[in-house]
Design a protein around this motif. Structure first.
Motif, PDB file in Angstrom:
ATOM      1  N   VAL A  47       0.913  -7.133   1.225  1.00 25.74           N
ATOM      2  CA  VAL A  47      -0.521  -7.430   1.230  1.00 25.74           C
ATOM      3  C   VAL A  47      -0.918  -7.758  -0.204  1.00 25.74           C
ATOM      4  O   VAL A  47      -0.129  -7.588  -1.137  1.00 25.74           O
ATOM      5  N   LEU A  48      -2.141  -8.206  -0.382  1.00 26.87           N
ATOM      6  CA  LEU A  48      -2.650  -8.532  -1.708  1.00 26.87           C
ATOM      7  C   LEU A  48      -3.624  -7.451  -2.169  1.00 26.87           C
ATOM      8  O   LEU A  48      -4.506  -7.053  -1.410  1.00 26.87           O
ATOM      9  N   VAL A  49      -3.456  -6.992  -3.390  1.00 28.43           N
ATOM     10  CA  VAL A  49      -4.383  -6.052  -4.015  1.00 28.43           C
ATOM     11  C   VAL A  49      -4.940  -6.753  -5.242  1.00 28.43           C
ATOM     12  O   VAL A  49      -4.194  -7.073  -6.169  1.00 28.43           O
ATOM     13  N   ASP A  50      -6.225  -7.041  -5.198  1.00 31.28           N
ATOM     14  CA  ASP A  50      -6.861  -7.805  -6.274  1.00 31.28           C
ATOM     15  C   ASP A  50      -6.068  -9.071  -6.577  1.00 31.28           C
ATOM     16  O   ASP A  50      -5.900  -9.465  -7.730  1.00 31.28           O
ATOM     17  N   ARG A  53       0.536  -9.251  -5.083  1.00 33.24           N
ATOM     18  CA  ARG A  53       1.271  -8.767  -3.927  1.00 33.24           C
ATOM     19  C   ARG A  53       1.870  -7.388  -4.171  1.00 33.24           C
ATOM     20  O   ARG A  53       2.365  -7.092  -5.258  1.00 33.24           O
ATOM     21  N   ILE A  54       1.780  -6.568  -3.148  1.00 34.53           N
ATOM     22  CA  ILE A  54       2.391  -5.243  -3.178  1.00 34.53           C
ATOM     23  C   ILE A  54       3.017  -4.970  -1.818  1.00 34.53           C
ATOM     24  O   ILE A  54       2.667  -5.594  -0.817  1.00 34.53           O
ATOM     25  N   THR A  70      -6.399  -7.575   0.550  1.00 33.94           N
ATOM     26  CA  THR A  70      -6.460  -8.690   1.492  1.00 33.94           C
ATOM     27  C   THR A  70      -5.197  -8.659   2.335  1.00 33.94           C
ATOM     28  O   THR A  70      -4.088  -8.655   1.799  1.00 33.94           O
ATOM     29  N   THR A  71      -5.380  -8.625   3.647  1.00 36.77           N
ATOM     30  CA  THR A  71      -4.263  -8.689   4.575  1.00 36.77           C
ATOM     31  C   THR A  71      -4.208 -10.096   5.156  1.00 36.77           C
ATOM     32  O   THR A  71      -5.074 -10.929   4.870  1.00 36.77           O
ATOM     33  N   SER A 106       2.763 -12.936   0.422  1.00 33.48           N
ATOM     34  CA  SER A 106       3.595 -12.979  -0.768  1.00 33.48           C
ATOM     35  C   SER A 106       3.529 -14.355  -1.437  1.00 33.48           C
ATOM     36  O   SER A 106       3.407 -14.464  -2.657  1.00 33.48           O
ATOM     37  N   ALA A 107       3.600 -15.409  -0.639  1.00 30.71           N
ATOM     38  CA  ALA A 107       3.579 -16.767  -1.187  1.00 30.71           C
ATOM     39  C   ALA A 107       2.261 -17.085  -1.876  1.00 30.71           C
ATOM     40  O   ALA A 107       2.245 -17.731  -2.931  1.00 30.71           O
ATOM     41  N   VAL A 108       1.155 -16.651  -1.306  1.00 33.88           N
ATOM     42  CA  VAL A 108      -0.159 -16.894  -1.925  1.00 33.88           C
ATOM     43  C   VAL A 108      -0.197 -16.263  -3.320  1.00 33.88           C
ATOM     44  O   VAL A 108      -0.616 -16.893  -4.295  1.00 33.88           O
ATOM     45  N   ALA A 109       0.253 -15.027  -3.431  1.00 30.30           N
ATOM     46  CA  ALA A 109       0.260 -14.350  -4.732  1.00 30.30           C
ATOM     47  C   ALA A 109       1.310 -14.934  -5.662  1.00 30.30           C
ATOM     48  O   ALA A 109       1.090 -15.039  -6.874  1.00 30.30           O
TER      49      ALA A 109
END
Length: 168
Positions: A47-50, A53-54, A70-71, A106-109
């Motif tokens: 998921v995205l945190v701020d 990716r984490i 963000t999920t 993951s790809a977005v981040a």
């Protein structure tokens, strides 16, 4: 204490042992984020945190008080898919689809990391600034997200097409 998840404020669980993944899936019913290995090895829970990716299976929900999560459910606009989600469909970037939400998040981040100049193991020029997402860069940067079905070629094609300005 609260976490913002896909734009909505959510109370932090009373139990400090609750993982972010379990909060998302079990408490909030945001089941797009998948529990794969539950050991941080497969990337299905990404998921995205701020914006970063984490692996949510390795994160305690209480750690993210005051942060924005963000999920996969929060990536697209109301009634519309994120461009990468659409590209996954067009390039057959999934077979069973289990890894797809983690791959997309993951790809977005990952693209944001490359634009900021964050190097990977294969980055040649560490002082280049924004990094071009070559075939090798894409594969290296996405190596923490596994697809057991073998859809990696479609996944890479979808990412490369969506973020063409960052790719060769």
């Amino acid at each position: 204490m609260a976490i913002t998840i896909n734009g909505d404020a959510v109370s932090v669980p009373d139990d400090p042992r609750v993982s972010l993944l379990d909060l998302l899936r079990e408490d909030l019913r945001l089941t797009g984020t998948k529990k794969g290995c539950n050991q941080g090895a497969c990337g299905a829970c990404t998921v995205l945190v701020d914006g970063e990716r984490i692996l949510s299976c390795l994160a305690l929900a209480v750690q993210y008080d005051g942060r924005a999560i963000t999920t996969i459910e929060g990536l697209g606009a109301a009634g519309a898919l994120h461009p990468l989600q659409q590209a996954f469909i067009e390039h057959d970037g999934f077979q069973c689809g289990y890894c797809t939400p983690g791959q997309i998040c993951s790809a977005v981040a990952m693209v944001a990391e490359a634009r900021r100049g964050v190097p990977s193991h294969v980055t040649g020029d560490l002082d280049a600034g924004a990094i071009t997402l070559t075939h090798d860069e894409l594969r290296e940067r996405m190596s923490g997200n596994l697809c057991r079905c073998g859809a990696h070629n479609g996944i890479m094609a979808a990412i490369a097409e969506t973020f063409a300005e960052a790719a060769e």
